[in-house]
Scaffold this motif. Structure first.
Motif, PDB file in Angstrom:
ATOM      1  N   THR A  89       4.265 -44.886  68.967  1.00 38.28           N
ATOM      2  CA  THR A  89       5.403 -44.409  68.174  1.00 38.28           C
ATOM      3  C   THR A  89       5.879 -45.497  67.220  1.00 38.28           C
ATOM      4  OG1 THR A  89       6.084 -42.866  69.896  1.00 38.28           O
ATOM      5  CG2 THR A  89       7.773 -43.535  68.305  1.00 38.28           C
ATOM      6  N   ALA A  90       6.011 -46.715  67.717  1.00 36.96           N
ATOM      7  CA  ALA A  90       6.437 -47.828  66.863  1.00 36.96           C
ATOM      8  C   ALA A  90       5.381 -48.118  65.802  1.00 36.96           C
ATOM      9  CB  ALA A  90       6.691 -49.066  67.717  1.00 36.96           C
ATOM     10  N   ARG A  91       4.137 -48.081  66.181  1.00 35.84           N
ATOM     11  CA  ARG A  91       3.049 -48.375  65.231  1.00 35.84           C
ATOM     12  C   ARG A  91       3.041 -47.374  64.075  1.00 35.84           C
ATOM     13  NH1 ARG A  91      -3.365 -49.133  66.763  1.00 35.84           N
ATOM     14  NH2 ARG A  91      -4.108 -48.025  64.944  1.00 35.84           N
ATOM     15  N   ARG A  92       3.259 -46.097  64.383  1.00 33.26           N
ATOM     16  CA  ARG A  92       3.253 -45.062  63.340  1.00 33.26           C
ATOM     17  C   ARG A  92       4.392 -45.243  62.336  1.00 33.26           C
ATOM     18  NH1 ARG A  92       1.332 -42.318  67.699  1.00 33.26           N
ATOM     19  NH2 ARG A  92       3.364 -41.487  68.313  1.00 33.26           N
ATOM     20  N   GLU A  93       5.444 -45.969  62.714  1.00 32.31           N
ATOM     21  CA  GLU A  93       6.520 -46.273  61.765  1.00 32.31           C
ATOM     22  C   GLU A  93       6.013 -47.193  60.651  1.00 32.31           C
ATOM     23  OE1 GLU A  93       9.941 -47.896  63.798  1.00 32.31           O
ATOM     24  OE2 GLU A  93       9.858 -46.327  65.319  1.00 32.31           O
ATOM     25  N   PHE A  94       5.019 -48.009  60.949  1.00 30.46           N
ATOM     26  CA  PHE A  94       4.516 -49.007  60.002  1.00 30.46           C
ATOM     27  C   PHE A  94       3.224 -48.572  59.310  1.00 30.46           C
ATOM     28  CE2 PHE A  94       7.364 -51.251  62.745  1.00 30.46           C
ATOM     29  CZ  PHE A  94       7.988 -52.167  61.911  1.00 30.46           C
ATOM     30  N   PHE A  95       2.409 -47.785  59.988  1.00 28.97           N
ATOM     31  CA  PHE A  95       1.134 -47.318  59.436  1.00 28.97           C
ATOM     32  C   PHE A  95       1.249 -45.820  59.210  1.00 28.97           C
ATOM     33  CE2 PHE A  95       0.113 -51.228  61.555  1.00 28.97           C
ATOM     34  CZ  PHE A  95      -0.734 -51.852  60.666  1.00 28.97           C
ATOM     35  N   THR A  96       1.582 -45.443  57.971  1.00 22.00           N
ATOM     36  CA  THR A  96       1.868 -44.041  57.677  1.00 22.00           C
ATOM     37  C   THR A  96       0.710 -43.318  57.003  1.00 22.00           C
ATOM     38  OG1 THR A  96       2.897 -44.704  55.606  1.00 22.00           O
ATOM     39  CG2 THR A  96       4.348 -44.468  57.514  1.00 22.00           C
ATOM     40  N   GLY A  97      -0.276 -44.054  56.523  1.00 24.06           N
ATOM     41  CA  GLY A  97      -1.427 -43.440  55.871  1.00 24.06           C
ATOM     42  C   GLY A  97      -2.569 -43.261  56.859  1.00 24.06           C
ATOM     43  N   THR A  98      -3.777 -43.293  56.331  1.00 21.93           N
ATOM     44  CA  THR A  98      -4.959 -43.210  57.178  1.00 21.93           C
ATOM     45  C   THR A  98      -4.974 -44.410  58.116  1.00 21.93           C
ATOM     46  OG1 THR A  98      -6.167 -42.111  55.406  1.00 21.93           O
ATOM     47  CG2 THR A  98      -7.478 -43.082  57.190  1.00 21.93           C
ATOM     48  N   PRO A  99      -5.066 -44.192  59.416  1.00 21.45           N
ATOM     49  CA  PRO A  99      -4.991 -45.322  60.346  1.00 21.45           C
ATOM     50  C   PRO A  99      -6.251 -46.195  60.289  1.00 21.45           C
ATOM     51  CG  PRO A  99      -5.353 -43.273  61.541  1.00 21.45           C
ATOM     52  CD  PRO A  99      -5.176 -42.904  60.101  1.00 21.45           C
ATOM     53  N   PRO A 100      -6.071 -47.504  60.494  1.00 25.90           N
ATOM     54  CA  PRO A 100      -7.213 -48.407  60.528  1.00 25.90           C
ATOM     55  C   PRO A 100      -8.015 -48.225  61.829  1.00 25.90           C
ATOM     56  CG  PRO A 100      -5.190 -49.612  60.982  1.00 25.90           C
ATOM     57  CD  PRO A 100      -4.799 -48.201  60.662  1.00 25.90           C
ATOM     58  N   THR A 101      -9.179 -48.853  61.889  1.00 23.54           N
ATOM     59  CA  THR A 101      -9.913 -48.857  63.148  1.00 23.54           C
ATOM     60  C   THR A 101      -9.076 -49.617  64.170  1.00 23.54           C
ATOM     61  OG1 THR A 101     -11.138 -50.883  62.645  1.00 23.54           O
ATOM     62  CG2 THR A 101     -12.136 -48.780  61.951  1.00 23.54           C
ATOM     63  N   SER A 102      -9.320 -49.337  65.446  1.00 29.28           N
ATOM     64  CA  SER A 102      -8.404 -49.873  66.451  1.00 29.28           C
ATOM     65  C   SER A 102      -9.062 -49.988  67.817  1.00 29.28           C
ATOM     66  CB  SER A 102      -7.196 -48.936  66.543  1.00 29.28           C
ATOM     67  OG  SER A 102      -6.285 -49.369  67.508  1.00 29.28           O
ATOM     68  N   MET A 103      -8.618 -50.990  68.545  1.00 31.11           N
ATOM     69  CA  MET A 103      -8.971 -51.134  69.956  1.00 31.11           C
ATOM     70  C   MET A 103      -7.703 -51.521  70.691  1.00 31.11           C
ATOM     71  SD  MET A 103     -12.566 -53.221  69.766  1.00 31.11           S
ATOM     72  CE  MET A 103     -12.899 -53.062  71.503  1.00 31.11           C
ATOM     73  N   THR A 104      -7.497 -50.964  71.862  1.00 29.13           N
ATOM     74  CA  THR A 104      -6.334 -51.302  72.677  1.00 29.13           C
ATOM     75  C   THR A 104      -6.816 -51.628  74.072  1.00 29.13           C
ATOM     76  OG1 THR A 104      -4.958 -49.800  71.380  1.00 29.13           O
ATOM     77  CG2 THR A 104      -4.094 -50.492  73.518  1.00 29.13           C
ATOM     78  N   PHE A 105      -6.299 -52.736  74.604  1.00 33.22           N
ATOM     79  CA  PHE A 105      -6.706 -53.224  75.915  1.00 33.22           C
ATOM     80  C   PHE A 105      -5.487 -53.421  76.799  1.00 33.22           C
ATOM     81  CE2 PHE A 105      -9.347 -55.060  72.614  1.00 33.22           C
ATOM     82  CZ  PHE A 105     -10.634 -54.808  73.055  1.00 33.22           C
ATOM     83  N   GLU A 106      -5.664 -53.206  78.099  1.00 31.56           N
ATOM     84  CA  GLU A 106      -4.649 -53.626  79.056  1.00 31.56           C
ATOM     85  C   GLU A 106      -5.088 -54.974  79.605  1.00 31.56           C
ATOM     86  OE1 GLU A 106      -2.071 -51.705  82.578  1.00 31.56           O
ATOM     87  OE2 GLU A 106      -4.241 -51.624  82.904  1.00 31.56           O
ATOM     88  N   VAL A 107      -4.151 -55.921  79.619  1.00 29.01           N
ATOM     89  CA  VAL A 107      -4.424 -57.268  80.129  1.00 29.01           C
ATOM     90  C   VAL A 107      -3.409 -57.586  81.218  1.00 29.01           C
ATOM     91  CG1 VAL A 107      -5.470 -58.080  77.978  1.00 29.01           C
ATOM     92  CG2 VAL A 107      -3.007 -58.354  78.328  1.00 29.01           C
ATOM     93  N   SER A 108      -3.766 -58.491  82.104  1.00 30.26           N
ATOM     94  CA  SER A 108      -2.862 -58.810  83.212  1.00 30.26           C
ATOM     95  C   SER A 108      -1.647 -59.608  82.751  1.00 30.26           C
ATOM     96  CB  SER A 108      -3.607 -59.569  84.309  1.00 30.26           C
ATOM     97  OG  SER A 108      -4.103 -60.798  83.813  1.00 30.26           O
ATOM     98  N   ARG A 109      -1.819 -60.426  81.713  1.00 33.18           N
ATOM     99  CA  ARG A 109      -0.682 -61.168  81.172  1.00 33.18           C
ATOM    100  C   ARG A 109      -1.071 -61.774  79.840  1.00 33.18           C
ATOM    101  NH1 ARG A 109      -0.621 -66.314  85.285  1.00 33.18           N
ATOM    102  NH2 ARG A 109      -2.783 -66.875  84.894  1.00 33.18           N
ATOM    103  N   LEU A 110      -0.041 -62.186  79.099  1.00 33.42           N
ATOM    104  CA  LEU A 110      -0.236 -62.843  77.813  1.00 33.42           C
ATOM    105  C   LEU A 110       0.269 -64.278  77.922  1.00 33.42           C
ATOM    106  CD1 LEU A 110       0.908 -59.804  75.701  1.00 33.42           C
ATOM    107  CD2 LEU A 110      -1.420 -60.688  75.861  1.00 33.42           C
TER     108      LEU A 110
END
Length: 129
Positions: A89-110
């Motif tokens: 939802t937050a990302r769509r506020e900033f990227f309103t056109g054709t979305p870029p390629t994307s990868m999303t990962f879950e990590v144990s910590r940053l």
């Protein structure tokens, strides 16, 4: 090809002196590729941190003559994948056109314990030709 590493003064400064936030790779035709280091932001919620991350990314891009519309790839690291909808939802506020390629990962910590998200991007800046 020329590579420039940068921490633009017009954008939030890195949290550590051990990395550069932007690698700009100049191409022969005057275009450039921008590789941004992973960005985190302050905030109590994933939505707040996500918005802060994209505001920082927008400032880093602007310092190099680019916008979020020039982003071609996003890599997102979440400490809890169940927050994917909140992040989206937050990302769509900033990227309103054709979305870029994307990868999303879950990590144990940053690298910062309070960080819920880290985002790195690649952008393609058109040349003047």
């Amino acid at each position: 090809m020329r590579v420039t590493l940068d921490n633009p003064a017009s954008a939030p400064q890195p949290l550590s002196p051990y990395y550069s936030q932007v690698a700009r790779v100049e191409q022969a035709d005057g275009s450039a590729l921008l590789f941004l280091s992973g960005q985190i932001a302050e905030g109590a919620t994933l939505a707040e941190q996500s918005r802060g991350v994209f505001e920082t990314i927008a400032a880093l891009l602007k310092a190099h003559g680019a916008t979020l519309a020039d982003v071609i790839n996003i890599r997102t690291y979440l400490t809890d994948i169940t927050g994917l909808d909140e992040y989206g939802t937050a990302r769509r506020e900033f990227f309103t056109g054709t979305p870029p390629t994307s990868m999303t990962f879950e990590v144990s910590r940053l690298f910062r314990p309070e960080a819920l998200i880290e985002v790195e991007i690649v952008a393609a800046v058109p040349g003047t030709e």
